[in-house]
Each structure stands twice: as structure tokens, then as C-alpha cells.
Design an enzyme around this catalytic site. Structure first.
Site, PDB file in Angstrom:
ATOM      1  N   ARG A  38       0.838  -1.218  -0.035  1.00  0.00           N
ATOM      2  CA  ARG A  38       0.078   0.142   0.059  1.00  0.00           C
ATOM      3  C   ARG A  38       0.676   1.521   0.066  1.00  0.00           C
ATOM      4  O   ARG A  38       1.892   1.211   0.684  1.00  0.00           O
ATOM      5  CB  ARG A  38      -0.849  -0.096   1.364  1.00  0.00           C
ATOM      6  CG  ARG A  38      -2.180  -0.774   1.001  1.00  0.00           C
ATOM      7  CD  ARG A  38      -3.098  -0.383   0.242  1.00  0.00           C
ATOM      8  NE  ARG A  38      -4.513  -1.388   0.014  1.00  0.00           N
ATOM      9  CZ  ARG A  38      -4.404  -2.448  -0.644  1.00  0.00           C
ATOM     10  NH1 ARG A  38      -3.340  -2.759  -1.786  1.00  0.00           N
ATOM     11  NH2 ARG A  38      -5.517  -3.084  -0.839  1.00  0.00           N
ATOM     12  N   ASP A  80       4.194  -0.536  -7.000  1.00  0.00           N
ATOM     13  CA  ASP A  80       2.909  -0.754  -7.549  1.00  0.00           C
ATOM     14  C   ASP A  80       1.627   0.038  -7.106  1.00  0.00           C
ATOM     15  O   ASP A  80       0.452  -0.416  -7.386  1.00  0.00           O
ATOM     16  CB  ASP A  80       2.441  -2.399  -7.677  1.00  0.00           C
ATOM     17  CG  ASP A  80       1.362  -2.912  -8.540  1.00  0.00           C
ATOM     18  OD1 ASP A  80       1.228  -2.667  -9.576  1.00  0.00           O
ATOM     19  OD2 ASP A  80       0.450  -3.473  -7.954  1.00  0.00           O
ATOM     20  N   GLU A  96      -2.736   7.656  -5.254  1.00  0.00           N
ATOM     21  CA  GLU A  96      -3.105   6.913  -6.590  1.00  0.00           C
ATOM     22  C   GLU A  96      -4.404   6.996  -7.093  1.00  0.00           C
ATOM     23  O   GLU A  96      -4.735   6.856  -8.090  1.00  0.00           O
ATOM     24  CB  GLU A  96      -2.633   5.603  -6.637  1.00  0.00           C
ATOM     25  CG  GLU A  96      -3.556   4.705  -5.755  1.00  0.00           C
ATOM     26  CD  GLU A  96      -2.991   3.066  -5.520  1.00  0.00           C
ATOM     27  OE1 GLU A  96      -1.812   2.982  -5.578  1.00  0.00           O
ATOM     28  OE2 GLU A  96      -3.797   2.501  -5.259  1.00  0.00           O
ATOM     29  N   HIS A 130      -1.042  -0.487  -9.681  1.00  0.00           N
ATOM     30  CA  HIS A 130      -1.770  -1.509  -8.764  1.00  0.00           C
ATOM     31  C   HIS A 130      -2.293  -2.595  -9.304  1.00  0.00           C
ATOM     32  O   HIS A 130      -3.615  -3.103  -9.199  1.00  0.00           O
ATOM     33  CB  HIS A 130      -3.101  -0.535  -8.097  1.00  0.00           C
ATOM     34  CG  HIS A 130      -3.110  -1.166  -6.796  1.00  0.00           C
ATOM     35  ND1 HIS A 130      -3.260  -0.385  -5.431  1.00  0.00           N
ATOM     36  CD2 HIS A 130      -3.480  -2.371  -6.133  1.00  0.00           C
ATOM     37  CE1 HIS A 130      -3.503  -0.982  -4.528  1.00  0.00           C
ATOM     38  NE2 HIS A 130      -3.612  -2.414  -4.817  1.00  0.00           N
TER      39      HIS A 130
END
Ligand code: NAD
Length: 330
Positions: A235, A259, A264, A296
Site C-alpha cells: 500500500r 505498484d 494513486e 496497482h
């Protein structure tokens, strides 16, 4: 029984149709997300499976109950987009899919680790310029010569550790709760600080909690070895992005593969082709050669999507037929 699957992506449809056929359930599938404008689609249905990043207006929980709905099943592990208190007050059972394929994320973490260590961004940027030389700064280390630090040895962290152990790396780790089986392939340290001091590459695999917000900050980066690497498929809020950029600029970090990014939400899953990215930090992340940013997407495999669809729909079926589910979160 008539169920409704909302927010369905194209890649989910084939698995949803397969599930409906195998279970002989009348399933309506729509790509519309649940909102006040689409609430009418729920009328006449016995249960709903959702997949949405937006929350629901508070009054919608009672409106769903008034339509005879008993539950909300999310086709995801995370359920922070729902107001559990409002759901409980309206008598709705909220379910998630806690485990759908830890291998999907672990394999992506390893892919990202290899890509950042081997500097694939830099190599690809040169290819785009038709510069096919071997620049001196492209030389990289081998994973087997590295100590890998795993933060969080749950389902995903343990698989990531095992794969990297297979490359010959030495694996050290920190978790609030040690896992006895994991001790066969990794060595636990007493703190995150002890791990980052010794590791050449660190991979984060713990949930975001109020205790680990910006755990990776200037202080923690300062303890790391010069030229180390960071992989974050967990996260974004666990990492202070401004501090990460400072660590890259100072050479403390040689590269990062992310990622996920703490802010985001406005960008991930959206098409910004030709549009300006207003968040200067995010813009820097996606443009730096020493950062591999991915949207993600670590979970995104055929197995994971099939398990998310089936897991979500099974939870709807369980609540509709038994008034409970083992995946209940409220
Ligand atoms: P898990 O619950 O199996 O394991 C998490 C581990 O973290 C547990 O062992 C727990 O004890 C440990 N932990 C929790 N807080 C900690 C702390 N402060 N310090 C050290 N250890 C701590 O979870 P999992 O299935 O392995 O998933 C790990 C994380 O991966 C998830 O929480 C999620 O954030 C992330 N994830 C990302 C994607 C993606 O597509 N990028 C997909 C799924 C999950």
C-alpha cells in the site's frame, strides 16, 4: 434466485457467466457501478456483487435493505470503500474475498524486483532512442549475491521470499507475528530497522494500518545500505513518497519498483493519455528512470480474477441462502 453483478469489467464476464452456468443461477451482469442513478437495477434482485472504488451515499444502505437486499459482496480483498457501520445499521452483511491468489502478487513483486535490479527502465529508454550500447551504469548485481528483506511474512510475503530464495538470495524478514513454517527459508529480525540495515533489496508485504503510515520515512531510509532497492506492492501510504524521492536522489536507493502510490486514487485505472498529470510527485514517479511505477496491477492474473469473481458470487449465494458467510467483515 436472481443475482446482480455490478461494475463488471470485460475480463470478469467470462468467469461470471461460467459461475452462473455451473451453479444454475440467474445472474444479470452490468458494467454500471452502484450509485443513486443505477439503484433501480437492484429492484427484483435477491443479491448483489459489487466492485467499485467509490463509496456509496450513506442513505443507500437503507435503500438497498428496503429493496429486500440482505448483503453487499465486494469482489476484492479491500472493503474500506463501504461504510460498515451504516451497512450494519441497515441490517446488511458485507463480505469480501480475503484470499484469491497470493501467487499473483508475489510473482509480480519478484518481476518488479528483477526489473529494478537489472535496470530495465534505463535499458528500455535507450532502446526507444535506438542506443544499443552497454553503458557502464547498466551493469547490475545478481540476486543470489543479495540479502533480501521481506516486511510482512503473510500469504504474499512468504511466497515472495520462497521464490527469491530459489534465486539464491539470503532472506531476512520482520513481521509483528513470526510464522514458524517461514523459518525454514528465512531468518526473522527483531525490527524493521534491523532488516533494512542489512538488506540490499526490501519488499513490503503488510497491510496499511494507522501504525505503519509513512513507516518508510527519512529516518528509515537513512539506515539503509547505500545503493539498495525498494519494492512496494502493498500500500502506498506505508511509504513517504517525498522521502523516497530524496533517498533516490542521494543514492541511498539505487531504484524502486512501486505498484502503489499514496495518492494513486485520481489516476490508477484511468486513461490519462494526452492529459496533464497535476500531482507533481506522481508525475515524477512515472517519469523517473530509477522508478518502475505500475498501476496497482500486481493482482491482475487470470487465476486471481476468476477467484475474485467466484469468491464474490459465492458469498452472495451464501448470505442469500443461509443469512451468513465465512467472508463476512461486519
Ligand atoms: P496477510 O494478512 O496474509 O499478511 C500480512 C502480514 O503483515 C501479516 O503476517 C501481518 O502480521 C503482517 N503485518 C501487519 N502489520 C505489520 C507491521 N506493522 N509490521 C510488520 N508486519 C505487519 O496479507 P497478504 O495477503 O500477504 O497481503 C499483504 C498486502 O498486500 C495486503 O495487505 C495488501 O496491502 C497488499 N496487496 C496488494 C495487491 C496489489 O495488487 N498490489 C493485491 C493484494 C494485496
Amino acid at each position: 434466485m436472481k443475482l446482480l453483478m455490478m461494475g463488471a469489467r470485460e475480463d470478469e464476464r467470462v468467469f461470471a457467466e461460467k459461475w452462473a452456468k455451473e451453479n444454475k443461477i440467474d445472474l444479470e451482469i452490468t458494467n454500471d457501478f452502484l450509485s443513486p442513478d443505477t439503484l433501480h437495477l437492484v429492484e427484483g434482485k435477491d443479491g448483489i456483487a459489487l466492485q467499485q472504488t467509490m463509496g456509496l451515499p450513506k442513505e443507500m444502505y437503507q435503500q438497498l435493505a428496503d429493496l429486500g437486499i440482505k448483503q453487499i459482496a465486494t469482489r476484492s480483498a479491500g472493503y474500506d470503500m463501504y461504510d460498515l457501520e451504516a451497512a450494519t445499521e441497515a441490517g446488511l452483511i458485507v463480505t469480501n474475498v480475503p484470499e484469491y491468489s497470493p501467487n499473483a502478487i508475489a510473482e509480480f513483486a519478484v518481476t518488479s524486483a528483477l526489473a529494478t535490479v537489472r535496470q530495465l527502465n534505463k535499458i528500455q529508454a535507450n532502446m526507444a532512442k535506438q542506443d544499443f550500447r552497454w553503458a557502464k551504469d547498466m551493469i547490475s548485481r545478481e540476486i543470489r549475491s543479495m540479502t533480501v528483506g521481506i516486511i510482512g511474512t503473510g500469504r504474499i510475503g512468504r511466497i515472495t521470499a520462497q521464490i527469491l530464495k530459489g534465486f539464491g538470495a539470503e532472506i531476512i524478514a520482520y513481521d509483528l507475528y513470526q510464522n514458524d513454517d517461514a523459518k525454514e527459508f528465512l531468518t526473522y529480525k527483531d525490527s524493521v530497522e534491523d532488516v533494512v540495515k542489512e538488506a540490499d533489496l526490501i519488499s513490503i508485504h503488510m497491510p496499511a494500518t494507522k501504525d505503519n503510515h509513512h513507516l518508510f520515512n527519512d529516518d528509515l531510509f537513512s539506515l539503509m545500505k547505500d545503493g539498495s532497492f525498494l519494492v512496494n506492492t502493498a500500500r502506498g501510504m506505508i511509504v513517504d513518497t517525498a522521502a523516497l524521492l530524496r533517498a533516490l536522489d542521494s543514492g541511498k536507493l539505487a531504484g524502486a519498483a512501486l505498484d502503489t502510490y499514496e495518492n494513486e486514487m485520481p489516476y490508477v485505472t484511468k486513461d490519462f493519455t494526452g492529459k496533464e498529470i497535476e500531482d507533481a510527485t506522481f508525475k515524477e514517479l512515472v517519469n523517473r528512470e530509477d522508478v518502475i511505477f505500475t498501476p496497482h496491477i500486481a493482482f491482475y492474473t487470470d487465476t486471481a480474477v476468476e477467484n475474485l469473481v467466484a469468491g464474490g458470487l459465492n458469498a452472495v449465494y451464501d448470505v442469500v441462502t443461509t443469512n451468513d458467510s465465512s467472508n463476512r467483515v461486519n
